[in-house]
Design an enzyme around this catalytic site. Structure first.
Site, PDB file in Angstrom:
ATOM      1  CG  ASN A  52      -1.673  -1.206   1.189  1.00  0.00           C
ATOM      2  OD1 ASN A  52      -1.529  -1.496   2.084  1.00  0.00           O
ATOM      3  ND2 ASN A  52      -2.757  -1.023   0.236  1.00  0.00           N
ATOM      4  CG  HIS A  73      -3.929  -3.094  -2.936  1.00  0.00           C
ATOM      5  ND1 HIS A  73      -5.129  -2.738  -4.206  1.00  0.00           N
ATOM      6  CD2 HIS A  73      -5.225  -3.442  -1.057  1.00  0.00           C
ATOM      7  CE1 HIS A  73      -6.192  -3.094  -2.758  1.00  0.00           C
ATOM      8  NE2 HIS A  73      -6.168  -2.918  -1.836  1.00  0.00           N
ATOM      9  CG  HIS A  88      -5.876  -7.822   3.801  1.00  0.00           C
ATOM     10  ND1 HIS A  88      -5.612  -7.216   2.327  1.00  0.00           N
ATOM     11  CD2 HIS A  88      -7.108  -7.969   3.768  1.00  0.00           C
ATOM     12  CE1 HIS A  88      -6.556  -6.880   2.285  1.00  0.00           C
ATOM     13  NE2 HIS A  88      -7.836  -7.619   2.699  1.00  0.00           N
TER      14      HIS A  88
END
Length: 273
Positions: A40, A68, A179
């Protein structure tokens, strides 16, 4: 071996906190090996090559990721170029990059790091992480080819993370969850010697919704109508993670502590270093 894992870096705030604090932690705690989850890091969505390289320069030995990983399309290209960049190992065959790697720690130990992604409530739904974990560990057993094995289990459901911890207990040094961006209070050494925590938390601004400016997530919960994009929160960040003392003889955990350094959350640092 002194090992530190840092949870998901979120945006510029999270990156800045890690880059500022990590070199000092490596020196003060005499760390032998550091893994940082960076999925992230680029505005909250994915990671760029420049960010990956800056994280390694700050002292991380490996960057792990998660769902991601390919949000920044350049990752599809640079993933294959960097040995210290990992995407989940249970992506289908042919996916760019790799899901595990073999590295040398500062104390000379041989360290296997693997990145896995859960399937419960996760998108995209990948191949079976338990089968992938079993194959990786069987190919490089601890005490033979590897002196220590680190597993980043990137998953939503704590039950799936706990199941992975029990599945690998005694066969790996550490199973740490990522996560959810919220640090859990269950750091422990499992019955057969593996260090475990359901989620390491994030390195980011905790005056937020999971590292994002809180107004838009709140709006969507209240109205179900998007008004704008999610933006990474920009306030002072707290770095969160897991510290583990790993036996040089067995590769199993001897001591474990949560790590929380920064504003808003109660500070926690390992007392054994």
């Amino acid at each position: 071996m002194r090992f530190l894992f840092l949870g998901d870096m979120v945006g510029r705030s999270g990156r800045s906190a890690v880059y500022e604090r990590l070199p000092g932690l490596i020196s003060d705690w005499k760390l032998d090996f550091v893994v940082v989850n960076g999925e992230n890091a680029a505005g909250g969505f994915g990671v760029t090559e420049d960010i990956f390289e800056e994280t390694i320069q700050a002292g991380a030995d490996v960057m792990t990721t998660g769902n991601h990983v390919f949000d920044q399309r350049e990752a599809l290209v640079f993933a294959a170029r960097h040995d210290r960049f990992l995407r989940p190992a249970n992506y289908p065959p042919g996916t760019p990059g790799k899901g595990s790697g073999f590295y040398e720690a500062r104390n000379g130990a041989r360290v296997l790091v693997a990145n896995l992604m859960g399937r419960a409530f996760m998108h995209p739904e990948l191949d079976d992480p338990f089968r992938a974990a079993g194959e990786i560990v069987a190919a490089c057993p601890m005490g033979e080819q590897a002196d220590a094995i680190i597993i980043d289990m990137h998953a939503e459901a704590t039950s799936e993370k706990q199941a992975m911890g029990h599945y690998l207990d005694g066969r790996v040094s550490v199973v740490v969850g990522t996560h959810t961006h919220v640090p859990t209070g269950d750091h422990q050494i499992l019955v057969n010697g593996t260090a475990y925590q359901s989620d390491a938390g994030m390195c980011g601004d905790y005056d937020s919704s999971l590292g994002m400016e809180k107004e838009e997530p709140l709006n969507r919960f209240l109205t179900r109508i998007p008004r704008g994009r999610f933006e990474a929160a920009s306030g002072p960040a707290t770095i969160c993670g897991l510290a583990v003392e790993i036996s040089d003889r067995t590769g199993l955990a001897e001591k474990v502590s949560a790590v929380r350094i920064g504003p808003r959350l109660e500070e926690v640092v390992p007392s054994f270093w």
